[in-house]
Design a protein around this motif. Structure first.
Motif, PDB file in Angstrom:
ATOM      1  N   GLY A  51       0.832  -1.202   0.000  1.00 25.64           N
ATOM      2  CA  GLY A  51       0.000   0.000   0.000  1.00 25.64           C
ATOM      3  C   GLY A  51       0.861   1.243   0.000  1.00 25.64           C
ATOM      4  N   LYS A  52       0.216   2.389   0.088  1.00 28.23           N
ATOM      5  CA  LYS A  52       0.969   3.645   0.086  1.00 28.23           C
ATOM      6  C   LYS A  52       0.283   4.696   0.953  1.00 28.23           C
ATOM      7  N   ALA A  53       1.101   5.643   1.400  1.00 31.92           N
ATOM      8  CA  ALA A  53       0.609   6.870   2.025  1.00 31.92           C
ATOM      9  C   ALA A  53       1.305   8.027   1.323  1.00 31.92           C
ATOM     10  N   HIS A  54       0.611   9.160   1.197  1.00 33.60           N
ATOM     11  CA  HIS A  54       1.161  10.297   0.464  1.00 33.60           C
ATOM     12  C   HIS A  54       1.035  11.585   1.272  1.00 33.60           C
ATOM     13  N   HIS A  55       2.044  12.422   1.159  1.00 32.73           N
ATOM     14  CA  HIS A  55       1.955  13.790   1.656  1.00 32.73           C
ATOM     15  C   HIS A  55       1.264  14.587   0.559  1.00 32.73           C
ATOM     16  N   CYS A  56       0.088  15.120   0.881  1.00 36.74           N
ATOM     17  CA  CYS A  56      -0.768  15.700  -0.147  1.00 36.74           C
ATOM     18  C   CYS A  56      -0.630  17.217  -0.253  1.00 36.74           C
ATOM     19  N   ALA A  57      -1.267  17.759  -1.275  1.00 40.96           N
ATOM     20  CA  ALA A  57      -1.138  19.191  -1.587  1.00 40.96           C
ATOM     21  C   ALA A  57      -1.607  20.078  -0.437  1.00 40.96           C
ATOM     22  N   ASP A  58      -2.567  19.596   0.362  1.00 43.77           N
ATOM     23  CA  ASP A  58      -3.087  20.406   1.471  1.00 43.77           C
ATOM     24  C   ASP A  58      -2.271  20.246   2.749  1.00 43.77           C
ATOM     25  N   GLY A  59      -1.144  19.520   2.683  1.00 44.86           N
ATOM     26  CA  GLY A  59      -0.278  19.359   3.844  1.00 44.86           C
ATOM     27  C   GLY A  59      -0.604  18.158   4.706  1.00 44.86           C
ATOM     28  N   LYS A  60      -1.664  17.434   4.378  1.00 42.95           N
ATOM     29  CA  LYS A  60      -2.038  16.262   5.158  1.00 42.95           C
ATOM     30  C   LYS A  60      -1.412  15.001   4.570  1.00 42.95           C
ATOM     31  N   VAL A  61      -1.226  14.014   5.409  1.00 43.64           N
ATOM     32  CA  VAL A  61      -0.718  12.712   4.976  1.00 43.64           C
ATOM     33  C   VAL A  61      -1.877  11.735   5.004  1.00 43.64           C
ATOM     34  N   ARG A  62      -2.095  11.054   3.884  1.00 41.50           N
ATOM     35  CA  ARG A  62      -3.234  10.154   3.775  1.00 41.50           C
ATOM     36  C   ARG A  62      -2.806   8.760   3.345  1.00 41.50           C
ATOM     37  N   LEU A  63      -3.485   7.776   3.920  1.00 35.72           N
ATOM     38  CA  LEU A  63      -3.361   6.408   3.431  1.00 35.72           C
ATOM     39  C   LEU A  63      -4.159   6.294   2.147  1.00 35.72           C
ATOM     40  N   TRP A  64      -3.669   5.446   1.225  1.00 38.08           N
ATOM     41  CA  TRP A  64      -4.334   5.302  -0.064  1.00 38.08           C
ATOM     42  C   TRP A  64      -5.074   3.966  -0.134  1.00 38.08           C
ATOM     43  N   ASN A  65      -6.371   4.016   0.119  1.00 40.38           N
ATOM     44  CA  ASN A  65      -7.261   2.874  -0.071  1.00 40.38           C
ATOM     45  C   ASN A  65      -6.763   1.589   0.604  1.00 40.38           C
ATOM     46  N   VAL A  66      -6.196   1.712   1.802  1.00 36.71           N
ATOM     47  CA  VAL A  66      -5.674   0.507   2.464  1.00 36.71           C
ATOM     48  C   VAL A  66      -6.784  -0.422   2.920  1.00 36.71           C
ATOM     49  N   GLN A  67      -8.016   0.078   2.974  1.00 37.19           N
ATOM     50  CA  GLN A  67      -9.121  -0.818   3.313  1.00 37.19           C
ATOM     51  C   GLN A  67      -9.269  -1.913   2.261  1.00 37.19           C
ATOM     52  N   GLY A  68      -8.933  -1.581   1.019  1.00 36.17           N
ATOM     53  CA  GLY A  68      -8.945  -2.602  -0.028  1.00 36.17           C
ATOM     54  C   GLY A  68      -7.884  -3.660   0.209  1.00 36.17           C
ATOM     55  N   ASN A  69      -6.704  -3.232   0.648  1.00 35.78           N
ATOM     56  CA  ASN A  69      -5.633  -4.185   0.981  1.00 35.78           C
ATOM     57  C   ASN A  69      -6.038  -5.069   2.153  1.00 35.78           C
ATOM     58  N   ALA A  70      -6.723  -4.474   3.138  1.00 34.04           N
ATOM     59  CA  ALA A  70      -7.143  -5.238   4.310  1.00 34.04           C
ATOM     60  C   ALA A  70      -8.090  -6.365   3.917  1.00 34.04           C
ATOM     61  N   ARG A  71      -9.034  -6.064   3.023  1.00 31.49           N
ATOM     62  CA  ARG A  71     -10.006  -7.079   2.603  1.00 31.49           C
ATOM     63  C   ARG A  71      -9.341  -8.169   1.771  1.00 31.49           C
ATOM     64  N   ARG A  72      -8.387  -7.764   0.932  1.00 27.38           N
ATOM     65  CA  ARG A  72      -7.700  -8.770   0.129  1.00 27.38           C
ATOM     66  C   ARG A  72      -6.841  -9.673   1.010  1.00 27.38           C
ATOM     67  N   MET A  73      -6.209  -9.104   2.049  1.00 25.89           N
ATOM     68  CA  MET A  73      -5.431  -9.936   2.962  1.00 25.89           C
ATOM     69  C   MET A  73      -6.329 -10.931   3.682  1.00 25.89           C
ATOM     70  N   GLN A  74      -7.532 -10.540   4.012  1.00 27.17           N
ATOM     71  CA  GLN A  74      -8.445 -11.454   4.685  1.00 27.17           C
ATOM     72  C   GLN A  74      -8.753 -12.668   3.813  1.00 27.17           C
ATOM     73  N   LEU A  75      -8.913 -12.448   2.510  1.00 26.01           N
ATOM     74  CA  LEU A  75      -9.134 -13.565   1.592  1.00 26.01           C
ATOM     75  C   LEU A  75      -7.918 -14.490   1.581  1.00 26.01           C
ATOM     76  N   GLY A  76      -6.722 -13.893   1.600  1.00 23.83           N
ATOM     77  CA  GLY A  76      -5.500 -14.684   1.631  1.00 23.83           C
ATOM     78  C   GLY A  76      -5.358 -15.468   2.917  1.00 23.83           C
ATOM     79  N   CYS A  77      -5.706 -14.850   4.039  1.00 26.24           N
ATOM     80  CA  CYS A  77      -5.626 -15.535   5.332  1.00 26.24           C
ATOM     81  C   CYS A  77      -6.541 -16.756   5.355  1.00 26.24           C
ATOM     82  N   GLU A  78      -7.732 -16.601   4.799  1.00 25.20           N
ATOM     83  CA  GLU A  78      -8.674 -17.711   4.767  1.00 25.20           C
ATOM     84  C   GLU A  78      -8.126 -18.864   3.930  1.00 25.20           C
ATOM     85  N   ARG A  79      -7.534 -18.538   2.761  1.00 25.06           N
ATOM     86  CA  ARG A  79      -7.017 -19.590   1.883  1.00 25.06           C
ATOM     87  C   ARG A  79      -5.808 -20.297   2.494  1.00 25.06           C
ATOM     88  N   MET A  80      -4.953 -19.533   3.206  1.00 24.09           N
ATOM     89  CA  MET A  80      -3.705 -20.069   3.740  1.00 24.09           C
ATOM     90  C   MET A  80      -3.824 -20.530   5.193  1.00 24.09           C
TER      91      MET A  80
END
Length: 408
Positions: free
Chosen positions: A131-160
């Motif tokens: 995943g990624k986090a970015h320092h944005c134009a407004d001075g804030k630091v944001r995570l980039w759609n890590v909720q999608g990574n979390a859900r995909r990891m859950q699928l992997g955990c179930e399979r493994m």
């Protein structure tokens, strides 16, 4: 740059030895501060409820941090980081044992001590995310759609057969890792990012083939520079037919570590022949496109008088579903691009019908392909115009230069 500590002054752009002393001293200071403040930051900043789970710090919160914890205060050569490991203040580690996850700790040394018979070493019981986090134009630091990574990891955990990492814990771990390494977040103007590597693996004494007795879920936060500081540069790719990436009904659809270990030899051999990446075909028939070494496949067909432009990507149960690809498909259907999106099987012969081809993934977003070589055939693509426009728009949203109307 002039940096002082007590009676010592180092002009770190002159003497290599002084520069190294400076780097080590600054890292010790950052690590010490992080160790002292980890409980405070975890309790007061990272666990606070917010309607925007991607927002880490407002400008007022940032100003409360010590100067050596401001964004970019580590003073790295941001434009030359590449995509390599960089020493930082540390990483986040959670432990699962006796049926539950602990509250997590922040580790300042880049090592994990595990048993010699751990299942991750012997049986490959481990998966990871990117995943990624970015320092944005407004001075804030944001995570980039890590909720999608979390859900995909859950699928992997179930399979493994690994314990599920709850989505809120996954996001909290990412927030914690970034907050504790604020000094290493590349500044907005560098166009770099804080690359996040969440991963889970089994450990503990386990001789027989069965799930591990314990697991660690860790999150690394590593600063990386922009892949394409001077704009997209299309590359040549090789379609491999002597190797398979994943078998039907295997683990190709999850981000299992072994999927990438088997790709190392293939990629090294291809680079020796002048191809920076490879494209895999399906293992069963060797007739359909699967994915690139570490990226999903995207084909673009230009608009005609009878139809809109088309964004095509493979649909099989043996490839990893790229989160970046999902977002790009959503972007392609907006009025700005007005494309038809097709997720379907792609026969090898269809490579001759595309006007543009690209790979897409977290690290690069999109990589333009100028040719695909398959046995004695060479498919050439003279343009990356549409790909470049998608890439630029996507990056603009990441850095806050364009509004995020998708709530990514």
């Amino acid at each position: 740059m002039l940096w002082c500590s007590k009676a010592l002054t180092f002009r770190n752009d002159k003497c290599p030895r002084d520069k190294e002393i400076l780097r080590l001293r600054k890292r010790r200071e950052l690590s010490a501060w992080t160790k002292q403040q980890q409980d405070r930051s975890k309790r007061n900043i990272l666990l606070s409820s917010s309607s925007d789970s991607k927002k880490l710090f407002s400008s007022s919160t940032t100003e409360m941090l010590p100067k050596n914890q401001q964004v970019g205060s580590a003073g790295l050569d941001w434009g030359r980081l590449g995509f390599d490991f960089q020493p930082t203040a540390g990483f986040v580690k959670y432990t699962w044992s006796n049926g539950r996850w602990d509250e997590g700790v922040f580790e300042t040394e880049p090592y994990v001590k595990i048993h010699v018979m751990s299942s991750s070493i012997h049986y490959g019981q481990g998966i990871f995310e990117g995943g990624k986090a970015h320092h944005c134009a407004d001075g804030k630091v944001r995570l980039w759609n890590v909720q999608g990574n979390a859900r995909r990891m859950q699928l992997g955990c179930e399979r493994m057969m690994m314990p599920i990492v709850p989505e809120d814990m996954f996001i909290r771990g990412c927030q914690w890792a970034v907050a504790a390494n604020f000094a290493y977040v590349p500044p907005y103007e560098s166009r770099g990012a804080m690359y996040l590597r969440p991963y889970i693996f089994g450990h503990g004494p386990q001789l027989g083939l069965s799930p591990a007795p314990s697991f660690h879920f860790c999150v690394l936060a590593i600063p990386v520079s922009s892949y394409y500081a001077g704009g997209l540069q299309p590359i040549d790719a090789l379609v491999v037919h002597d190797y398979d990436r994943a078998a039907p009904r295997g683990v190709g659809h999850v981000k299992a570590a072994g999927n990438y270990g088997s790709d190392i030899r293939v990629s090294v051999e291809a680079r020796g022949e002048g191809y920076p990446t490879v494209l895999y075909l399906d293992a069963a028939t060797k007739s359909y496109i699967e994915e690139f070494s570490v990226a999903n496949f995207v084909g673009i067909k230009y608009a005609t008088k009878d139809r809109k432009a088309v964004y095509v990507t493979p649909d099989t149960n043996t490839i990893l579903r790229s989160i970046t690809n999902d977002l790009l498909m959503e972007l392609a259907t907006t009025p700005e691009f007005d494309m038809i999106v097709e997720r379907r099987p792609i026969h090898i012969d269809e490579l001759a019908e595309f006007d543009e081809v690209a790979g897409c993934g977290t690290a690069v977003v999109m990589t333009g392909i100028k040719s695909l070589t398959y046995k004695n055939q060479k498919f050439k693509y003279d343009s990356i115009d549409t790909i470049s426009k998608l890439y630029e728009k996507y990056r603009a949203i990441q850095f806050g230069d364009a509004p995020d109307t998708f709530n990514w």
